[in-house]
Write an enzyme that holds these catalytic residues in place. Sequence first.
Site, PDB file in Angstrom:
ATOM      1  CG  ASP A  87      92.677  35.144  12.438  1.00  8.89           C
ATOM      2  OD1 ASP A  87      93.614  35.400  12.570  1.00  8.89           O
ATOM      3  OD2 ASP A  87      91.707  35.390  13.326  1.00  8.89           O
ATOM      4  CB  SER A 129      92.627  39.995  19.392  1.00  4.39           C
ATOM      5  OG  SER A 129      93.789  39.298  19.185  1.00  4.39           O
ATOM      6  CG  HIS A 161      93.531  38.539  14.424  1.00  2.39           C
ATOM      7  ND1 HIS A 161      93.035  37.369  14.948  1.00  2.39           N
ATOM      8  CD2 HIS A 161      94.214  39.251  15.542  1.00  2.39           C
ATOM      9  CE1 HIS A 161      93.034  37.555  16.190  1.00  2.39           C
ATOM     10  NE2 HIS A 161      93.766  38.618  16.711  1.00  2.39           N
TER      11      HIS A 161
END
Length: 267
Positions: free
Chosen positions: A217, A95, A245
């Site tokens: 996502d 991320s 995610h």
Amino acid sequence: MDVRSRNNVTAVGPPDGPILLLAHGFGCDQNMWRLVVPALAERYRVVLFDYVGSGGSDLSAFSRERYSSLAGYARDVVEICDELDVEDVVFVGHSVSAMVGILAARMAPKRIGALVMVAPSPRYIDDGDYRGGFTAEDIDELLASLESNYLGWSSTMAPVIMGNPERPELGQELTNSFCATDPDIAAVFAHTTFLSDSRADLPDVTVPTLVLECSQDVIAPREVGAYVHAAIPSSRLVTLDATGHCPQLSAPEATAEAILGFLAAHR
């Protein structure tokens, strides 16, 4: 301050193996990697850590000023590499940590030899033709909700971020991780994450790079993965048949396989 204690640094795998440095995202800690570590540690020395303010890190080392920018988190990474005296590390960032890895590679180019970006996003807010997945109003509302009721926000948002509603235990795990973070520290990290814009940094990446996205996502939609891939010269894009995610939790075998395949091609 002892960096290893400050960032709760741990390592598994062959002591003389090539180094993989795994970096977690917002609201998480190194435990989020546990399902992919066994496969990676068969050949590689896997180093894990918690950013200051997360997991088992030393909370007394937290500085609002330092961690109000992604550069502060990148300094954590560089200082860990300096402490371990390692070079040519493969940085695996989940991320927002994917962007942290870019900054760390710029700060200490001898330390970072390749990047693996797991569900990356250089900017979460839409901007002109760029589609980050959220409007500015969406992010303002998200941050206001987080600041007013962090535990309530966590229980609502974590399952959305995780995806996989048919596997509620995954959403609960992310909820628990979020709730274990100090709300004031989480608010700083959230502002740093969701208001960042690292798009201008992407073309400067010169190391081998894997962009690893999920087929669905809500936090980093496929338009974002395509953008990152197009912006980073000679990067490789792999789309996992995975939802949510956090593929290191929802699809650990596929995630590990993609990382190992990339490493085999570039090491």
